[in-house]
Scaffold this active site. Sequence first.
Site, PDB file in Angstrom:
ATOM      1  N   CYS A  48     -16.877  10.110  -4.808  1.00 18.16           N
ATOM      2  CA  CYS A  48     -15.583  10.710  -4.447  1.00 18.16           C
ATOM      3  C   CYS A  48     -15.676  11.571  -3.197  1.00 18.16           C
ATOM      4  O   CYS A  48     -14.728  11.650  -2.421  1.00 18.16           O
ATOM      5  CB  CYS A  48     -15.051  11.566  -5.592  1.00 18.16           C
ATOM      6  SG  CYS A  48     -14.609  10.607  -7.051  1.00 18.16           S
ATOM      7  N   HIS A  75       0.789   4.047  -0.081  1.00 15.28           N
ATOM      8  CA  HIS A  75       0.014   3.272   0.894  1.00 15.28           C
ATOM      9  C   HIS A  75      -0.326   4.111   2.121  1.00 15.28           C
ATOM     10  O   HIS A  75      -0.209   3.669   3.265  1.00 15.28           O
ATOM     11  CB  HIS A  75       0.734   1.976   1.276  1.00 15.28           C
ATOM     12  CG  HIS A  75       0.641   0.951   0.202  1.00 15.28           C
ATOM     13  ND1 HIS A  75       1.387   1.037  -0.950  1.00 15.28           N
ATOM     14  CD2 HIS A  75      -0.126  -0.153   0.089  1.00 15.28           C
ATOM     15  CE1 HIS A  75       1.087   0.014  -1.726  1.00 15.28           C
ATOM     16  NE2 HIS A  75       0.165  -0.726  -1.131  1.00 15.28           N
ATOM     17  N   GLU A 110      -4.148  10.850 -11.732  1.00 15.89           N
ATOM     18  CA  GLU A 110      -4.973  10.173 -10.732  1.00 15.89           C
ATOM     19  C   GLU A 110      -5.556   8.891 -11.313  1.00 15.89           C
ATOM     20  O   GLU A 110      -5.754   7.914 -10.608  1.00 15.89           O
ATOM     21  CB  GLU A 110      -6.082  11.117 -10.269  1.00 15.89           C
ATOM     22  CG  GLU A 110      -6.834  10.605  -9.068  1.00 15.89           C
ATOM     23  CD  GLU A 110      -7.821  11.613  -8.554  1.00 15.89           C
ATOM     24  OE1 GLU A 110      -7.505  12.290  -7.561  1.00 15.89           O
ATOM     25  OE2 GLU A 110      -8.917  11.732  -9.142  1.00 15.89           O
TER      26      GLU A 110
END
Length: 195
Positions: free
Chosen positions: A23, A68, A136
């Site tokens: 991450c 996006h 998430e």
Amino acid sequence: MLIRKLFRFENAHVVRGCSTRRCSHSIHGHSYRVELFLEAHAFDHGQMIYDFGLLQGEVRELIDSFDHALALWSGDDESYLTAVRRHSERWVLLPVSPSAEQFSRVIFRLVDAALSTTPLSNGEADVRLHSVIVHETETGYAHCFREDAENPRMGRIDIGEIQFSPAIVAAWRNVSLFEPSDRDRESRASMERPR
């Protein structure tokens, strides 16, 4: 009473400084779900807290701004930020790291500002944003309340410091919606005053 509206968007980020190397060192994406909870203690003329259709305008457009797109932290390496902005049409530059926790705070601040400028004309009373949940993953989310969104110990979020790419801004119907509010200007001024 609380009501809830669910939104979705796809976004990519790097969360610098987190414990997981994947991450913190690699761009990766998530299918985010955002839950907005509105609170009021009276009904409008339709016997509703707030018409869900009112959330399909500027609030929907605001959340769609993250779809996006790459979420960037202004404190990241400048060469990385420059490269991403040069090679990606859709990006959002945040004054805080784009973790789920900070995303929930950012979205709270932005939606709260959008709601404060939405004209109420059907007898709505004392409607306010109660909280925001940002999922998430399927198993992990962050839940932000007003005291979290405004907590300087979690990092100051000045709406005026959030930058949306030109491609995102070009799609907005109301560009002035995301300008800093008087409250944000006052908050910034009070933090900058010498003590």
